[in-house]
Scaffold this motif. Sequence first.
Motif, mmCIF file in Angstrom:
data_model
loop_
_atom_site.group_PDB
_atom_site.id
_atom_site.type_symbol
_atom_site.label_atom_id
_atom_site.label_comp_id
_atom_site.label_asym_id
_atom_site.label_seq_id
_atom_site.Cartn_x
_atom_site.Cartn_y
_atom_site.Cartn_z
ATOM 1 N N UNK A 1 8.473 63.256 47.837
ATOM 2 C CA UNK A 1 9.218 63.836 46.703
ATOM 3 C C UNK A 1 10.703 63.490 46.775
ATOM 4 N N UNK A 2 11.047 62.282 46.400
ATOM 5 C CA UNK A 2 12.413 61.794 46.547
ATOM 6 C C UNK A 2 12.976 61.402 45.194
ATOM 7 N N UNK A 3 14.282 61.599 45.013
ATOM 8 C CA UNK A 3 14.921 61.255 43.741
ATOM 9 C C UNK A 3 16.385 60.930 43.968
ATOM 10 N N UNK A 4 16.956 60.166 43.035
ATOM 11 C CA UNK A 4 18.355 59.755 43.108
ATOM 12 C C UNK A 4 19.240 60.856 42.551
ATOM 13 N N UNK A 5 20.316 61.157 43.270
ATOM 14 C CA UNK A 5 21.299 62.138 42.813
ATOM 15 C C UNK A 5 22.682 61.549 43.053
ATOM 16 N N UNK A 6 23.387 61.220 41.973
ATOM 17 C CA UNK A 6 24.718 60.624 42.080
ATOM 18 C C UNK A 6 25.835 61.665 42.122
ATOM 19 N N UNK A 7 25.489 62.953 42.156
ATOM 20 C CA UNK A 7 26.497 64.009 42.050
ATOM 21 C C UNK A 7 27.557 63.912 43.130
ATOM 22 N N UNK B 1 19.219 44.803 30.400
ATOM 23 C CA UNK B 1 20.131 45.017 29.281
ATOM 24 C C UNK B 1 20.980 43.769 29.069
ATOM 25 N N UNK B 2 21.957 43.853 28.176
ATOM 26 C CA UNK B 2 22.744 42.670 27.837
ATOM 27 C C UNK B 2 23.571 42.149 29.010
ATOM 28 N N UNK B 3 23.821 42.975 30.008
ATOM 29 C CA UNK B 3 24.573 42.532 31.194
ATOM 30 C C UNK B 3 23.668 41.986 32.286
ATOM 31 N N UNK B 4 22.360 42.083 32.091
ATOM 32 C CA UNK B 4 21.434 41.647 33.121
ATOM 33 C C UNK B 4 21.040 42.746 34.083
ATOM 34 N N UNK B 5 21.415 43.979 33.780
ATOM 35 C CA UNK B 5 21.089 45.119 34.642
ATOM 36 C C UNK B 5 19.660 45.576 34.384
ATOM 37 N N UNK B 6 18.932 45.851 35.459
ATOM 38 C CA UNK B 6 17.578 46.403 35.360
ATOM 39 C C UNK B 6 17.690 47.913 35.260
ATOM 40 N N UNK B 7 17.212 48.461 34.186
ATOM 41 C CA UNK B 7 17.305 49.907 33.990
ATOM 42 C C UNK B 7 16.229 50.620 34.806
ATOM 43 N N UNK B 8 16.616 51.731 35.435
ATOM 44 C CA UNK B 8 15.708 52.493 36.286
ATOM 45 C C UNK B 8 15.812 53.979 35.970
ATOM 46 N N UNK B 9 14.825 54.733 36.454
ATOM 47 C CA UNK B 9 14.869 56.184 36.282
ATOM 48 C C UNK B 9 15.377 56.831 37.570
ATOM 49 N N UNK B 10 15.242 58.138 37.674
ATOM 50 C CA UNK B 10 15.779 58.862 38.829
ATOM 51 C C UNK B 10 14.988 58.604 40.105
ATOM 52 N N UNK B 11 13.883 57.862 39.996
ATOM 53 C CA UNK B 11 13.102 57.477 41.177
ATOM 54 C C UNK B 11 13.265 55.999 41.503
ATOM 55 N N UNK B 12 14.240 55.335 40.865
ATOM 56 C CA UNK B 12 14.504 53.897 41.035
ATOM 57 C C UNK B 12 13.401 53.043 40.434
ATOM 58 N N UNK C 1 16.326 53.731 49.820
ATOM 59 C CA UNK C 1 15.561 54.772 50.514
ATOM 60 C C UNK C 1 14.663 55.536 49.548
ATOM 61 N N UNK C 2 15.236 55.915 48.396
ATOM 62 C CA UNK C 2 14.457 56.665 47.411
ATOM 63 C C UNK C 2 13.258 55.856 46.953
ATOM 64 N N UNK C 3 13.462 54.577 46.651
ATOM 65 C CA UNK C 3 12.356 53.737 46.185
ATOM 66 C C UNK C 3 11.240 53.684 47.226
ATOM 67 N N UNK C 4 11.608 53.482 48.491
ATOM 68 C CA UNK C 4 10.602 53.415 49.554
ATOM 69 C C UNK C 4 9.854 54.732 49.679
ATOM 70 N N UNK C 5 10.582 55.830 49.592
ATOM 71 C CA UNK C 5 9.937 57.140 49.740
ATOM 72 C C UNK C 5 9.040 57.474 48.558
ATOM 73 N N UNK C 6 9.447 57.097 47.356
ATOM 74 C CA UNK C 6 8.605 57.341 46.182
ATOM 75 C C UNK C 6 7.320 56.531 46.286
ATOM 76 N N UNK C 7 7.429 55.278 46.716
ATOM 77 C CA UNK C 7 6.230 54.445 46.899
ATOM 78 C C UNK C 7 5.284 55.089 47.904
ATOM 79 N N UNK C 8 5.840 55.715 48.943
ATOM 80 C CA UNK C 8 5.023 56.360 49.975
ATOM 81 C C UNK C 8 4.497 57.718 49.543
ATOM 82 N N UNK C 9 4.841 58.160 48.327
ATOM 83 C CA UNK C 9 4.363 59.449 47.836
ATOM 84 C C UNK C 9 5.238 60.620 48.212
#
Length: 480
Positions: free
Chosen positions: A350-356, A301-312, A340-348
Amino acid sequence: MVVGDVTTGTDVLIIGAGPAGYVAAIRAGQLDMDVTLVEKEAYGGTCLNHGCIPSKALITATDIAHEAATAEEMGIHADPAIDLAGMVEWKDGVVDQLTGGVEKLCKANQVTLLEGTATFDDEHTVRVSHSGEGQGSETLEFENAIVATGSRPIEIPNFEYGDEPILNSRQALALDSVPDSMVIVGAGYIGMELATVFAKLGTDVTVIEMLDSIMPGYDDDLKRPVKQRANDLGIEFEFGYTASEWHDSDDDGVRVVAEPAPENDDSDAALELDAEKVLVAVGREPVSDTLALEAAGIETDERGIIETDSHARTSAEHIFAAGDVAGEPMLAHKGSMEGKVAAEVIAGEPSAIDHQAMPAVVFTDPEIATVGLTESEAEADGFDPVVGTFPFRASGRALTTGETDGFVKIIAEESEGYVLGASIVGPEASELVAELGLAVELGATLEDVASTVHAHPTLSESVMEAAENALGHAIHTLNR
């Protein structure tokens, strides 16, 4: 001898060995993947080497000195001598122990470590340029990649960090003598933490802030005790101004010129402030411009941030991003979770990001910690919140420490009592927030927190009493 360009391969390439990158590497190694971690400077990244850890080490050291010097009420009379060079040496020892531990843990989990700067050649290849004359480069092919290059201090016009009297947070933490005076540009959490450190060391501190209060984003009731403590320490504030330029002053220091901010209707005159050093602490920006991301088909984006989904995951299916480079909140523990989520998703997995239940902590004096929703956020989300508070001045343990400013506030959903969030300002807020983060994560109720027996006398009893206050039956404070 120049090392020739060789090509190797890896299942998972991770760029950046900060809290997001090294955690991702260790987790991927635990999941039996072939992992290569590339770091251009120091294992542990900014957090361990130049940010979280060294700043908290100096905060602790200066707190000890300040408490000893101001404990007459407890019958203690002392005048501590500050040896900043010795303090920094101790801080560096803490850093070295932690960064060395990161390297050992990576190797123990069969992570291949490469020192150098990685840039994408295409969507499955990077070139790693090794630092040092004659060290050459190598090409690395990968199945999946995690970008974890972190962030850097933002520079403002006319205040470049290469100019000797102008400091960023990293340079300020490496000073070996106490400045007589310092102008700090920015009253965010970094500016306020370091303003407190240097004020306790005896530096005359003035903070310039373009807004009308400290630490935007935090509620006024949380900021009020911090601002009062800063005033007590002699920190001066100039709100509604922006630093525009500097030049050498007559007394071998620096003179900072600050212009009224556009929102400042009370003044049309510039300020001139003299100091020995200037610390610029106006925020951080992601480090994404060194990667040639376009070669991998990734946009920012305009700030240089890489946009990601809930799986990174980025816009490229097999490339992930974690930590500061993936955007706000720029918190080390948030980056570790995303790694951690990114590594687990790559390994198959069921991991996801939760900022709650993502806590945020400011190590000011007193500390501030939040988790989950605020009262206004709960209302905006359609809840009918009930709020309970407990002041530290009513805590027996707080009284025995001499730290009674602040409170615990807990926010819950009224009908069922589910804990939605909490805010704390006061002693050990950074530790107390963990219990409330767990309550949010587990969907605990006010009754769950209130009926959990807390040891006496402890600061954690304040959490229990805040929950009881929300229920209308707190013992040691008046109920709402």
